[in-house]
Design a protein around this motif. Structure first.
Motif, PDB file in Angstrom:
ATOM      1  N   HIS A   1       0.114   0.331   9.316  1.00  0.00           N
ATOM      2  CA  HIS A   1      -0.663  -0.838   9.764  1.00  0.00           C
ATOM      3  C   HIS A   1       0.208  -2.042  10.127  1.00  0.00           C
ATOM      4  CE1 HIS A   1      -4.746   0.704   8.654  1.00  0.00           C
ATOM      5  NE2 HIS A   1      -3.965   1.549   7.997  1.00  0.00           N
TER       6      HIS A   1
ATOM      7  N   HIS B   1      -3.316  -4.866   5.419  1.00  0.00           N
ATOM      8  CA  HIS B   1      -2.537  -4.599   4.204  1.00  0.00           C
ATOM      9  C   HIS B   1      -1.118  -4.213   4.576  1.00  0.00           C
ATOM     10  CE1 HIS B   1      -3.974  -0.613   5.328  1.00  0.00           C
ATOM     11  NE2 HIS B   1      -3.198  -0.041   4.420  1.00  0.00           N
TER      12      HIS B   1
ATOM     13  N   ARG C   1      -9.711   5.386  -0.344  1.00  0.00           N
ATOM     14  CA  ARG C   1     -10.114   5.741   1.021  1.00  0.00           C
ATOM     15  C   ARG C   1     -11.557   6.240   1.039  1.00  0.00           C
ATOM     16  NH1 ARG C   1      -5.686   5.433   3.937  1.00  0.00           N
ATOM     17  NH2 ARG C   1      -3.656   5.912   3.076  1.00  0.00           N
TER      18      ARG C   1
HETATM   19 ZN   LIG Z   1      -3.236   2.044   3.688  1.00  0.00          ZN
END
Ligand SMILES: [Zn+2]
Length: 255
Positions: free
Chosen positions: A58, A53, A198
């Motif tokens: 990331h 994503h 999450r």
């Molecule tokens: Zn994230």
């Protein structure tokens, strides 16, 4: 295929680098600050990056990795991600303001970064295996990835809430031996986890009986303030016999 863990942390400022896995010698799975521990020669060996994503922990080092290929005349990189992730990179990162538009330089038909949209179920051939995009549920469009090597398979959840479709897909993968799953917060912060898409131990623990008992569960992306509580709560939530441990930089997983 060897998978080398370069980064697993949820943030910087604590020991640890953010999410990045090296698959074989020529593929990265996510491109957080862990990518920075590669030498330039290793970066030039890379041919592709798979992204989960658009969040910067990331993919934050993708601009600098592209720069290495541009400056040292590497072959450039194919970047596989959800269309929305690629759109975010085009619009907010490779826009000529934050960073040069390596998606169109040095030439629009042969750029350093070749963006390749994928969706759930799409596959990407690796040097010694196959990557398949998996469903995920996060605060932005996201994917997990299934990595199949010659003998075994590993699934990576990326950043994700419970996402039943991800776990159903895993239950239908007989070669699965390893699952890397984010558990950002302890159970006390369920509300934060739900708002951000999450996982907490109580949620993850309820899903684990779907996995074969011999699967090795690796926990990643734990908020530093929650680490001890998460590990303790996971010990109480895991099915008996399931091998569970914290994913660490430098770990090698052979598929
Ligand atoms: Zn994230």
């Amino acid at each position: 295929m060897d998978i080398r863990i370069l980064g697993t942390a949820a943030c910087i400022g604590q020991p640890g680098l953010t999410t990045c896995l090296l698959l074989g010698q020529d593929t990265l799975l996510d491109c957080g600050t862990g990518c920075g521990s590669l030498a330039a020669e290793e970066m030039l060996r890379l041919r592709r990056v798979l992204l989960t994503h658009s969040h910067i922990d990331h993919c934050g080092l993708l601009p600098l990795l592209a720069d290495v290929h541009a400056c040292l005349r590497g072959p450039g990189l194919d970047v596989y991600a959800h269309e929305a992730t690629l759109d975010a990179l085009r619009k907010h990162v490779f826009n000529g303001c934050i960073w040069p538009d390596y998606t169109r330089q040095p030439a629009p038909d042969a750029p350093w970064l070749r963006l390749k949209p994928v969706d759930v179920g799409d596959t990407v051939a690796l040097e010694d295996g196959l990557a398949t995009a998996l469903p995920a549920e996060h605060s932005v469009p996201a994917l997990g990835w299934l990595i199949e090597g010659p003998w075994r398979a590993l699934a990576f959840s990326g950043d994700s809430a419970t996402c039943p479709a991800f776990w159903q897909r895993l239950a239908g993968t007989p070669a699965l031996t390893d699952v890397i799953c984010e558990v950002t917060y302890s159970d006390e912060r369920l509300h934060d986890a739900q708002q951000q898409g999450r996982m907490v131990p109580a949620l993850l623990g309820s899903l684990l009986p779907q996995l074969p008992a011999n699967v090795h569960l690796w926990l990643t992306h734990i908020d530093p303030s929650c680490r001890e509580a998460v590990m303790q709560q996971m010990l109480n939530r895991c099915p008996p016999g399931m091998h569970t441990c914290l994913l660490k930089e430098g770990t090698l997983i052979e598929l």
